[in-house]
Structure formats: structure tokens, C-alpha cells
Design a protein around this motif. Structure first.
Motif, PDB file in Angstrom:
ATOM      1  N   GLY A 112       0.745  -1.384  -0.017  1.00 34.48           N
ATOM      2  CA  GLY A 112      -0.075  -0.026   0.083  1.00 34.48           C
ATOM      3  C   GLY A 112       0.812   1.284   0.061  1.00 34.48           C
ATOM      4  O   GLY A 112       2.059   1.210  -0.068  1.00 34.48           O
ATOM      5  N   LEU A 113       0.152   2.363   0.097  1.00 36.23           N
ATOM      6  CA  LEU A 113       0.673   3.762  -0.094  1.00 36.23           C
ATOM      7  C   LEU A 113       1.808   3.975   1.078  1.00 36.23           C
ATOM      8  O   LEU A 113       3.122   4.384   0.620  1.00 36.23           O
ATOM      9  CB  LEU A 113      -0.256   4.730   0.202  1.00 36.23           C
ATOM     10  CG  LEU A 113       0.424   6.248   0.101  1.00 36.23           C
ATOM     11  CD1 LEU A 113       1.156   6.512  -1.208  1.00 36.23           C
ATOM     12  CD2 LEU A 113      -0.704   7.268   0.304  1.00 36.23           C
ATOM     13  N   VAL A 114       1.435   3.654   2.187  1.00 41.46           N
ATOM     14  CA  VAL A 114       2.352   4.037   3.494  1.00 41.46           C
ATOM     15  C   VAL A 114       3.504   2.992   3.307  1.00 41.46           C
ATOM     16  O   VAL A 114       4.869   3.587   3.486  1.00 41.46           O
ATOM     17  CB  VAL A 114       1.552   3.755   4.738  1.00 41.46           C
ATOM     18  CG1 VAL A 114       2.595   4.316   5.820  1.00 41.46           C
ATOM     19  CG2 VAL A 114       0.752   4.812   4.642  1.00 41.46           C
ATOM     20  N   PRO A 115       3.322   1.574   3.290  1.00 42.11           N
ATOM     21  CA  PRO A 115       4.629   0.891   3.092  1.00 42.11           C
ATOM     22  C   PRO A 115       5.770   1.334   2.059  1.00 42.11           C
ATOM     23  O   PRO A 115       6.933   1.291   2.073  1.00 42.11           O
ATOM     24  CB  PRO A 115       4.101  -0.486   3.199  1.00 42.11           C
ATOM     25  CG  PRO A 115       2.740  -0.574   3.699  1.00 42.11           C
ATOM     26  CD  PRO A 115       2.284   0.905   3.370  1.00 42.11           C
ATOM     27  N   ARG A 116       5.208   1.546   0.956  1.00 40.02           N
ATOM     28  CA  ARG A 116       5.956   2.018  -0.276  1.00 40.02           C
ATOM     29  C   ARG A 116       6.470   3.223  -0.116  1.00 40.02           C
ATOM     30  O   ARG A 116       7.972   3.446  -0.430  1.00 40.02           O
ATOM     31  CB  ARG A 116       5.070   2.048  -1.574  1.00 40.02           C
ATOM     32  CG  ARG A 116       4.550   0.709  -2.036  1.00 40.02           C
ATOM     33  CD  ARG A 116       3.731   0.787  -3.627  1.00 40.02           C
ATOM     34  NE  ARG A 116       2.547   1.366  -3.127  1.00 40.02           N
ATOM     35  CZ  ARG A 116       1.988   2.525  -3.907  1.00 40.02           C
ATOM     36  NH1 ARG A 116       2.881   3.202  -4.573  1.00 40.02           N
ATOM     37  NH2 ARG A 116       0.859   2.752  -3.562  1.00 40.02           N
ATOM     38  N   CYS A 117       5.952   4.249   0.533  1.00 42.30           N
ATOM     39  CA  CYS A 117       6.741   5.346   0.968  1.00 42.30           C
ATOM     40  C   CYS A 117       7.722   5.306   1.966  1.00 42.30           C
ATOM     41  O   CYS A 117       8.835   5.777   1.929  1.00 42.30           O
ATOM     42  CB  CYS A 117       5.585   6.567   1.276  1.00 42.30           C
ATOM     43  SG  CYS A 117       6.375   8.119   1.493  1.00 42.30           S
ATOM     44  N   ILE A 118       7.635   4.522   3.145  1.00 42.61           N
ATOM     45  CA  ILE A 118       8.356   4.045   4.120  1.00 42.61           C
ATOM     46  C   ILE A 118       9.769   3.627   3.257  1.00 42.61           C
ATOM     47  O   ILE A 118      11.010   3.995   3.480  1.00 42.61           O
ATOM     48  CB  ILE A 118       8.028   3.179   5.024  1.00 42.61           C
ATOM     49  CG1 ILE A 118       6.729   3.708   5.876  1.00 42.61           C
ATOM     50  CG2 ILE A 118       9.239   2.930   5.854  1.00 42.61           C
ATOM     51  CD1 ILE A 118       6.126   2.567   6.745  1.00 42.61           C
ATOM     52  N   ARG A 119       9.679   2.521   2.476  1.00 45.49           N
ATOM     53  CA  ARG A 119      10.829   1.984   1.810  1.00 45.49           C
ATOM     54  C   ARG A 119      11.330   2.838   0.908  1.00 45.49           C
ATOM     55  O   ARG A 119      12.710   2.881   0.857  1.00 45.49           O
ATOM     56  CB  ARG A 119      10.150   0.689   1.208  1.00 45.49           C
ATOM     57  CG  ARG A 119       9.765  -0.444   1.839  1.00 45.49           C
ATOM     58  CD  ARG A 119       9.667  -1.587   1.192  1.00 45.49           C
ATOM     59  NE  ARG A 119       8.502  -1.501   0.098  1.00 45.49           N
ATOM     60  CZ  ARG A 119       7.048  -2.131   0.210  1.00 45.49           C
ATOM     61  NH1 ARG A 119       6.646  -2.598   1.504  1.00 45.49           N
ATOM     62  NH2 ARG A 119       6.008  -2.003  -0.585  1.00 45.49           N
ATOM     63  N   ALA A 120      10.637   3.761   0.078  1.00 49.97           N
ATOM     64  CA  ALA A 120      11.414   4.794  -0.683  1.00 49.97           C
ATOM     65  C   ALA A 120      12.212   5.852   0.195  1.00 49.97           C
ATOM     66  O   ALA A 120      13.371   5.971  -0.013  1.00 49.97           O
ATOM     67  CB  ALA A 120      10.330   5.421  -1.547  1.00 49.97           C
ATOM     68  N   LEU A 121      11.637   6.154   1.228  1.00 50.72           N
ATOM     69  CA  LEU A 121      12.422   7.171   2.259  1.00 50.72           C
ATOM     70  C   LEU A 121      13.779   6.297   2.721  1.00 50.72           C
ATOM     71  O   LEU A 121      14.808   7.063   2.635  1.00 50.72           O
ATOM     72  CB  LEU A 121      11.561   7.657   3.302  1.00 50.72           C
ATOM     73  CG  LEU A 121      10.300   8.484   2.923  1.00 50.72           C
ATOM     74  CD1 LEU A 121       9.373   8.778   3.889  1.00 50.72           C
ATOM     75  CD2 LEU A 121      11.048  10.005   2.215  1.00 50.72           C
TER      76      LEU A 121
END
Length: 194
Positions: A112-121
Motif C-alpha cells: 500500500g501507499l504507506v509501506p511503499r513510501c517508507i521503503r522509498a524514504l
């Protein structure tokens, strides 16, 4: 004198001592005691994210000068904040209405959006501390922080969902999972699940 231990003071045995507050330079900066001056290292920047095409910065009308960022724009904005000395960000998602339901299933999606954003950061800025909001309201079609059955929020079902959500965020490398709901027993359930 009598030697006090965490076990004797709390009445519970602590099986693991994860030293969460010593994990990284950014986490240590957040919990260090400060004098009467403010510095960028004392702040956590709230960042609003959305699942939108690359390059998107959607203005938030209720917060002039603030935006909802696509993941790539979130990474760029957070790089700048980190360069300014801000050691941590807290992610707040805006979830597409089509992904919301009464049991907030999207909150548990590891892609989902939050896990993908965490990984990208974490890939782009490994030392940046990433905080996530453990709450169901962004994912719930009813708009509540809890699962609603027959017009009432069901505490225990909600607590299980929150604990599962925390595990998903931790698996994506979130540094801090921060429950903001008001469910009874959620902190213990989240700690147990992690």
C-alpha cells in the motif's frame, strides 16, 4: 541499598530490551533532553502523502502552503528537510476512496501507499527517522478510527487491526509506529505483535 530492577518496579518481566531510543542518530536526537533553544533537530515534520502520479504536489486548501506529495515528491521534500537538520518525518496518508472499506483492509496492505513510501524514504535517506500514524480512519469508509459494527466501534477487532497495521509498517522499515486512536489495549497489543 536495595537494587531496583524494571521487573520489580513494574511487576512485569521484560523479556526483551530493544533499546529503541538508541537505534540511530535521528532517534537519539528526538529523545535527547534539550535546553531552552529550538533547533531543526528537535522537530518531526508531518508529511502528507497520496498515491498519485510522479511529480505531484497537491495543495491542501485547509493548510495553506502545505501539500500532499506523491511518493517521489515526498522523498525529494524529505531530503531537503533532512539537509536542513530535521531528523524525522511523520507520514499521514490520503487514501483513494475506492480502496476504503468498513474494515480498513488497505491499512494492512504491505504494498500500500504507506509501506511503499517508507521503503522509498529509507532507501533514499537511511538515517531519516520515519514515523507512521497507526490509525484506521484514513482507510475506513466510515471515517472512524475503528471498525464499526451495528453503529458501534468494536474495540477488540480494531485493536487486532491496529497491531497488524503496525507490523506491516515495521516490516517496511518504519522507525516508530505511533498509535493515535483511542482503543483500549492497543499499545500492549502492538508491542506484543511487534
Amino acid at each position: 541499598g536495595h537494587k531496583h530492577t524494571m521487573e520489580s518496579l513494574s511487576g512485569r518481566t521484560i523479556h526483551k530490551r530493544p533499546r529503541r531510543t538508541r537505534k540511530s542518530k535521528s532517534i537519539r536526537a528526538l529523545v535527547r533532553e534539550h535546553q531552552s533553544t529550538l533547533h531543526p533537530s528537535h522537530f518531526v515534520w508531518p508529511v502528507f502523502i497520496e498515491d498519485s502520479p510522479e511529480g505531484t504536489r497537491t495543495p491542501i486548501s485547509a493548510l495553506p502552503g502545505q501539500f500532499r506529495f506523491s511518493i517521489d515528491q515526498c522523498v525529494e521534500a524529505c531530503k531537503h528537510a533532512y539537509e536542513l537538520g530535521i531528523p524525522a518525518v511523520a507520514l499521514f496518508p490520503s487514501i483513494d476512496e475506492s480502496l476504503k472499506n468498513s474494515t480498513a483492509d488497505e491499512a494492512l496492505n504491505p504494498d500500500g501507499l504507506v509501506p511503499r513510501c517508507i521503503r522509498a524514504l529509507k532507501e533514499a535517506i537511511p538515517e531519516l527517522a520515519v514515523v507512521t500514524d497507526i490509525a484506521l480512519d484514513p482507510f475506513n469508509s466510515d471515517g472512524h478510527d475503528g471498525v464499526v459494527v451495528d453503529g458501534k466501534i468494536v474495540n477488540d477487532v480494531t485493536v487486532r487491526r491496529l497491531a497488524e497495521m503496525a507490523v506491516v509498517h515495521a516490516a517496511a522499515s518504519a522507525d516508530i509506529v505511533a498509535p493515535s486512536d483511542m482503543m483500549d489495549g492497543r499499545v500492549e497489543a502492538i508491542r506484543t505483535a511487534l
